[in-house]
Design an enzyme around this catalytic site. Structure first.
Site, mmCIF file in Angstrom:
data_model
loop_
_atom_site.group_PDB
_atom_site.id
_atom_site.type_symbol
_atom_site.label_atom_id
_atom_site.label_comp_id
_atom_site.label_asym_id
_atom_site.label_seq_id
_atom_site.Cartn_x
_atom_site.Cartn_y
_atom_site.Cartn_z
ATOM 1 N N HIS A 148 25.683 -14.250 44.033
ATOM 2 C CA HIS A 148 26.042 -15.411 44.848
ATOM 3 C C HIS A 148 24.975 -15.702 45.907
ATOM 4 O O HIS A 148 24.844 -16.844 46.368
ATOM 5 C CB HIS A 148 27.396 -15.163 45.518
ATOM 6 C CG HIS A 148 28.148 -16.409 45.856
ATOM 7 N ND1 HIS A 148 27.530 -17.576 46.244
ATOM 8 C CD2 HIS A 148 29.481 -16.681 45.877
ATOM 9 C CE1 HIS A 148 28.439 -18.503 46.487
ATOM 10 N NE2 HIS A 148 29.627 -17.989 46.272
ATOM 11 N N ASP A 168 27.362 -28.618 28.431
ATOM 12 C CA ASP A 168 27.390 -28.810 26.975
ATOM 13 C C ASP A 168 26.076 -28.313 26.377
ATOM 14 O O ASP A 168 25.018 -28.918 26.569
ATOM 15 C CB ASP A 168 27.607 -30.291 26.667
ATOM 16 C CG ASP A 168 27.569 -30.604 25.183
ATOM 17 O OD1 ASP A 168 27.488 -29.659 24.364
ATOM 18 O OD2 ASP A 168 27.595 -31.800 24.833
#
Length: 471
Positions: free
Chosen positions: A168, A389
């Site tokens: 993170h 995608d």
């Protein structure tokens, strides 16, 4: 909404762990993290999982090989991710040594189909421990380790699961989606990828010296009696996913005071509502202070001279904090919790607030993040996760793989197919059952006396977040 868990065990055949390096030579240099990146609370690996169905037009194409090649290309542009964190002593300041060593990549196969995962995927996703390359943990050693771990698990139906864990400290949610979007562009052969060029420029959120602290930051101050909490890591926990569609949102909006109805977003309404319900379910003592923490995106909220450039992928958020005695929070109408939430957001959205957080963290040497009696929420409905995608179409599910620190608001559907917001929640077993009752009860309340300001003077008992540090 009950989340189907059709799959409870999964047998995975993993290949050897590999290091995927940038496809071409990259600069060797040291890059210093910002004082927003370099917070103790961010020293862990944030996980995600994306589930894709098979595509007949992709027959014979191995998604693992496509994604592995895309990672190598993307790392040419995001080359700090191929390096390793080092600590500068004695301050423990994190820097990236851009070594070009690469990120961990694992290919795997599972003898199951996409439908075996159930109809309603939400974190924690089924069998996440098998679909992620590393054991999941709320804290982790991040120095001298790869910054990104990826596993692509092929399914029997031709679909696959893309699981990852990224430190993170190197990127926030929007930065992670930006990197993943770059991966998908290389996987799909998009010309001139990445279309959004990565920007480092962490000095924009690095404190000057001496650090300038221009705002109060009670969000980092522990509540009184921080060791006194009703939730313990030794408790037996359970998960449930709550769904908020049009009907539920309108039920909440009808309970808000007229002056706040137009100002409150879905996230605001759900966040304030779940904060109250959670406090009631956990049965805090009436005088115990309970807090709500929210992520406020600095890219959106910073104005004028503090605007961050397009392509910045570092952490750029601040925590907005609201606080109230549990008894007052639960007894008073939803509008009061909503007012506290909106006021907290307004404070954190002030110009220069994120820069002040950077100064505060630098001056205090990365203060500990308070967790006791604190409900941490994050809006991911606009993060673009369902747009990731690789060429196999939109994911069936894309988002966090597990629930650890924060409660995420995510895009989702109920069993009837209605689009709305899902709120996966993890609590001790008995408290979770009480929370279900509180949520159901709260959603049946119609507009009436609860939508107005209270007639008594008990508002003064509510504690502004900026006053916590003075208690």
């Amino acid at each position: 909404m009950s989340v189907a868990r059709a799959l409870t065990t999964l047998s995975i055949r993993r290949g050897e762990r590999e290091l995927v390096a940038p496809a071409r030579p990259t600069p060797y240099e040291f890059k210093v993290l910002s004082d927003i990146d370099d917070q103790e609370v961010l020293r862990f690996y944030r996980s995600g999982a994306f589930f894709y169905r098979g595509d007949a037009s992709k027959s014979g194409i191995d998604p693992a090989k496509v994604i592995k090649s895309a990672i190598s290309e993307a790392l040419v542009h995001y080359y700090p991710l191929a390096g390793r964190f080092r600590e500068l002593q004695p301050t423990r300041k994190l820097v990236v040594e851009c070594t070009g060593e690469g990120v961990v990549f694992v290919e795997a196969d599972a003898d199951v189909r996409m439908d075996d995962f159930g109809d309603s995927l939400a974190p924690p996703v089924p069998c996440y421990d098998e679909l992620l390359p590393e054991p999941e943990c709320a804290t982790a050693v991040v120095v001298d380790r790869p910054l990104l771990f990826v596993q692509v698990t092929r399914l029997r139906c031709g679909g696959f699961v893309f699981g990852f864990q990224i430190c993170h400290c190197i990127a926030d949610g929007q930065g992670i989606v930006q990197f993943l979007t770059a991966l998908t562009e290389f996987a799909r052969g998009v010309p001139d990828a990445p279309t959004v060029r990565p920007v480092w420029q962490r000095e924009l959120l690095t404190a000057s010296w001496p650090p300038a602290i221009t705002h109060d930051h009670a969000e980092y101050a522990p509540l009184p009696d921080p060791g006194k909490d009703v939730v313990s890591s030794s408790d037996a926990f359970s998960q449930h996913t709550f769904f908020f569609g049009h009907r539920e949102i309108e039920a909440l909006r009808s309970q808000a005071p007229p002056a706040l109805r137009s100002a409150a977003s879905r996230f605001d309404l759900i966040g304030a509502f779940m904060w109250r319900c959670r406090a009631a379910a956990l049965r805090y003592e009436p005088d115990e202070l309970v807090r709500l923490h929210m992520f406020v995106n600095g890219r959106v909220r910073n104005r004028s001279r503090h605007r961050l450039p397009r392509g910045y992928y570092g952490n750029s958020f601040a925590f907005a904090a609201a606080c109230a005695p549990a008894g007052q929070l639960c007894r008073r109408p939803l509008g009061e919790a909503l007012r506290l939430l909106l006021e907290a957001k307004a404070r954190a959205e002030q110009e220069g607030y994120v820069q002040s957080v950077a100064g505060f963290n630098a001056a205090r040497r990365r203060p500990a993040f308070p967790k006791a009696r604190t409900y941490l929420i994050s809006d991911m409905t606009q993060a673009g996760m369902l747009g990731v995608d690789f060429g196999w179409g939109r994911p069936v599910y894309g988002g966090p793989a597990t629930i650890i620190l924060a409660t995420f608001h995510l895009e989702g559907r109920n069993e009837a197919g209605e689009v709305g917001v899902i709120v996966p929640t993890r609590l001790p077993v008995l408290a979770l059952e009480r929370l279900k009752v509180e949520v159901a009860k709260g959603l049946t309340v119609t507009a009436g006396p609860t939508a107005t300001e209270p007639a008594d003077n008990s508002k003064s008992a509510l504690v502004p977040a900026h006053a916590i540090a003075k208690l």
